[in-house]
Enzyme design. Structure first.
Site, PDB file in Angstrom:
ATOM      1  N   GLY A  86      11.936  15.637  -6.696  1.00  0.00           N
ATOM      2  CA  GLY A  86      13.472  15.808  -6.164  1.00  0.00           C
ATOM      3  C   GLY A  86      14.036  16.804  -6.549  1.00  0.00           C
ATOM      4  N   SER A  87      13.669  17.066  -8.127  1.00  0.00           N
ATOM      5  CA  SER A  87      14.432  18.186  -8.770  1.00  0.00           C
ATOM      6  C   SER A  87      13.716  19.514  -8.407  1.00  0.00           C
ATOM      7  CB  SER A  87      13.930  18.114 -10.377  1.00  0.00           C
ATOM      8  OG  SER A  87      14.130  16.814 -10.734  1.00  0.00           O
ATOM      9  N   SER A 214      13.705  12.630  -2.982  1.00  0.00           N
ATOM     10  CA  SER A 214      12.958  12.417  -4.056  1.00  0.00           C
ATOM     11  C   SER A 214      12.043  11.189  -3.745  1.00  0.00           C
ATOM     12  CB  SER A 214      13.612  12.067  -5.485  1.00  0.00           C
ATOM     13  OG  SER A 214      12.736  11.501  -6.313  1.00  0.00           O
ATOM     14  N   HIS A 219      12.037   4.976  -6.710  1.00  0.00           N
ATOM     15  CA  HIS A 219      12.994   5.316  -5.434  1.00  0.00           C
ATOM     16  C   HIS A 219      12.630   4.472  -4.335  1.00  0.00           C
ATOM     17  CE1 HIS A 219      15.179   8.971  -6.901  1.00  0.00           C
ATOM     18  NE2 HIS A 219      14.402   8.501  -7.953  1.00  0.00           N
ATOM     19  N   ASN A 277       5.659  27.372  -8.160  1.00  0.00           N
ATOM     20  CA  ASN A 277       4.337  26.483  -7.216  1.00  0.00           C
ATOM     21  C   ASN A 277       5.083  25.067  -7.430  1.00  0.00           C
ATOM     22  OD1 ASN A 277       2.485  24.968  -6.647  1.00  0.00           O
ATOM     23  ND2 ASN A 277       1.023  25.702  -8.208  1.00  0.00           N
TER      24      ASN A 277
HETATM   25  C1  PLP Z   1      20.585  12.048  -7.275  1.00  0.00           C
HETATM   26  C2  PLP Z   1      19.312  12.545  -7.598  1.00  0.00           C
HETATM   27  N1  PLP Z   1      18.881  13.778  -7.474  1.00  0.00           N
HETATM   28  C3  PLP Z   1      17.743  14.341  -8.091  1.00  0.00           C
HETATM   29  C4  PLP Z   1      16.863  13.522  -8.506  1.00  0.00           C
HETATM   30  C5  PLP Z   1      15.561  14.251  -8.880  1.00  0.00           C
HETATM   31  O1  PLP Z   1      14.368  13.917  -8.399  1.00  0.00           O
HETATM   32  P1  PLP Z   1      13.022  13.539  -9.046  1.00  0.00           P
HETATM   33  O2  PLP Z   1      13.234  12.612 -10.071  1.00  0.00           O
HETATM   34  O3  PLP Z   1      11.973  13.339  -8.175  1.00  0.00           O
HETATM   35  O4  PLP Z   1      12.642  14.890  -9.840  1.00  0.00           O
HETATM   36  C6  PLP Z   1      17.094  12.164  -8.889  1.00  0.00           C
HETATM   37  C7  PLP Z   1      16.052  11.471  -9.422  1.00  0.00           C
HETATM   38  O5  PLP Z   1      16.101  10.201  -9.414  1.00  0.00           O
HETATM   39  C8  PLP Z   1      18.339  11.654  -8.347  1.00  0.00           C
HETATM   40  O6  PLP Z   1      18.452  10.315  -8.326  1.00  0.00           O
END
Ligand code: PLP
Length: 428
Positions: A86-87, A214, A219, A277
């Site tokens: 998600g990041s 994400s 999740h 990537n």
């Molecule tokens: C609101 C929100 N944005 C972004 C992310 C980032 O996701 P990831 O952990 O898959 O990188 C999270 C992760 O928990 C999140 O809760």
């Protein structure tokens, strides 16, 4: 001797037997942990992943494509591009909107409005792409962007609103979209915690110019690690597909036309944009295909739990604030949040320690008020006002788990723990 496909069948059979045997143990009050999350995958996902490993098709291919198509349809967006987290999805979204290839791009020093209470990598990608985050306060009843505060935060430099449907509770999106239209702002929906949440029957993640999800382990549904970028904009979709993989043309719909325009360069390694990537593996795509089918029953379980807790914990509202599901929305309850009222005769630590002693796992509300995190000392940002609610959430709020593995026994135990704690308080 068995053929390879016979062996594969036997392996899958064994995996099935393994998962069939995983029964839940009898719940013992105060002893059995009530975890923040339990794994959401089983035989189907592991068998699918095994197929990838045995076939040696482990890098992004058809299963990822299939999951993308399924998820695009589920959310109601034309383009879905799977990434490794998600990041990464948030960074890709901001990288598109700041990219020199788009006409009306967000330029260095421009401002992006986002809530002060969120996950860290909602905010960092704004900074990574050269824009300035403007942190806005949230409502205490939903932990989401306060629309009046957003309105006040808009300046000549504002170019986008990066909203977050925190903990599965949909933002008050209609007035935010209205503000965005009025001021010509991009809207990015960080829906990383809100799979299946809805506003007026429409899925969150389908309202913005770009949205992100994400699929991390904790999740609603998971591909172990993983994320998705969605958009209805053809240009943004193509950019996401290029920038996910180094900026090359290989996954583009227009690749033949582009290759013809650059015949002097080997089309296998032809780069039309800057990129990363961020590819997921094929195993992650395989997980996603099966997880999506489980999402609705998972959401139903979460809703039943929260409805129960809402009814049962109301009696303690003198000391705690409960989270609200706004009318016309479908909240999908990433966890179950509690805020200890500032005038309560106990602290958050008191109740969290009590619950943890009873083996109920808890967490703070994401990064709390991000402004108070030491990393903010490294970056340029602006706050809109004093952020009183965000400051309170950082000190007084927490959540415990709400997921498909929590049933009537576990959720009743949690209520009994609260009752016991509150009885202790009123005696002292
Ligand atoms: C609101 C929100 N944005 C972004 C992310 C980032 O996701 P990831 O952990 O898959 O990188 C999270 C992760 O928990 C999140 O809760």
């Amino acid at each position: 001797m068995d053929s390879k496909s016979d062996i594969e069948r036997q392996l899958k059979d064994l995996i099935k037997q393994y998962f069939d045997r995983q029964g839940s143990e009898d719940f013992q009050k105060g002893k059995t942990p009530i975890k923040l999350i339990t794994p959401s995958y089983g035989y189907e996902e592991v068998a699918e992943a095994l197929e990838c490993l045995l076939s040696t098709q482990v890098t992004m291919a058809r299963k990822v494509q299939q999951f993308e198509a399924m998820f695009a349809e589920y959310i109601g967006m034309r383009h879905a591009v799977m990434v490794n987290s998600g990041s990464s999805a948030n960074l890709l979204a901001l990288s598109i909107l700041t990219n020199p290839a788009i006409k009306n791009r967000i330029k260095p020093g421009d401002e992006v409005i986002t809530p002060a209470v969120t996950w860290a990598t909602t905010v960092w990608p704004i900074v990574n792409c050269g824009a300035v985050p403007v942190l806005v306060d949230i409502g205490l009843d939903t932990f989401n962007l306060n629309v009046d505060e957003v309105r006040k935060a808009i300046t000549r430099k504002t170019r986008a609103i990066m909203l977050v449907h925190l903990l599965g509770n949909p933002c008050d999106i209609m007035p935010i979209l209205e503000l965005a239209r009025e001021h010509n702002l991009y809207v990015i929906e960080d829906s990383c915690e809100a799979h299946g949440a809805e506003v007026d029957g429409r899925k969150v993640g389908s309202f913005g110019d770009i949205s992100t999800f994400s699929f991390f382990f904790s999740h609603h549904i998971s591909t172990m690690e993983g994320g998705m970028v969605l958009t209805n904009n053809q240009e943004f979709g193509e950019m996401a597909r290029a920038m996910r993989v180094f900026g090359w043309i290989r996954d583009l719909k227009e690749k033949d036309r582009i290759a013809t325009e650059h015949q002097d360069i080997d089309r296998r390694f032809l780069f039309t944009n800057i990129g990363y990537n961020f590819r997921p593996t094929e195993l992650q795509g395989g997980f996603g295909i099966h997880q999506l089918g489980k999402l609705e029953p998972f959401i139903k379980a979460r809703q039943e739990n929260s409805q129960f807790w809402h009814e049962q914990l109301k009696k303690h509202e003198k000391h705690i604030l409960l989270h609200q599901e706004r009318k016309g929305t479908r909240h999908v309850w990433f966890g179950y949040p509690i805020t200890v009222r500032p005038d309560a005769p106990f602290s958050r630590k008191d109740i969290v320690d009590f619950l943890e002693n009873k083996k109920v796992e808890t967490r703070p509300i994401m990064a709390g008020n991000i402004v108070e995190q030491p990393a903010m000392g490294l970056i340029k940002y602006r706050t809109a006002g004093e952020l009183p609610n965000s400051r309170l959430v950082m000190r007084n709020s927490f959540f415990f788990g709400n997921h498909q593995a929590i049933g009537p026994v576990e959720r009743s135990a949690i209520v009994e723990y609260f009752d016991e704690f509150m009885a202790g308080i009123s005696r002292s």
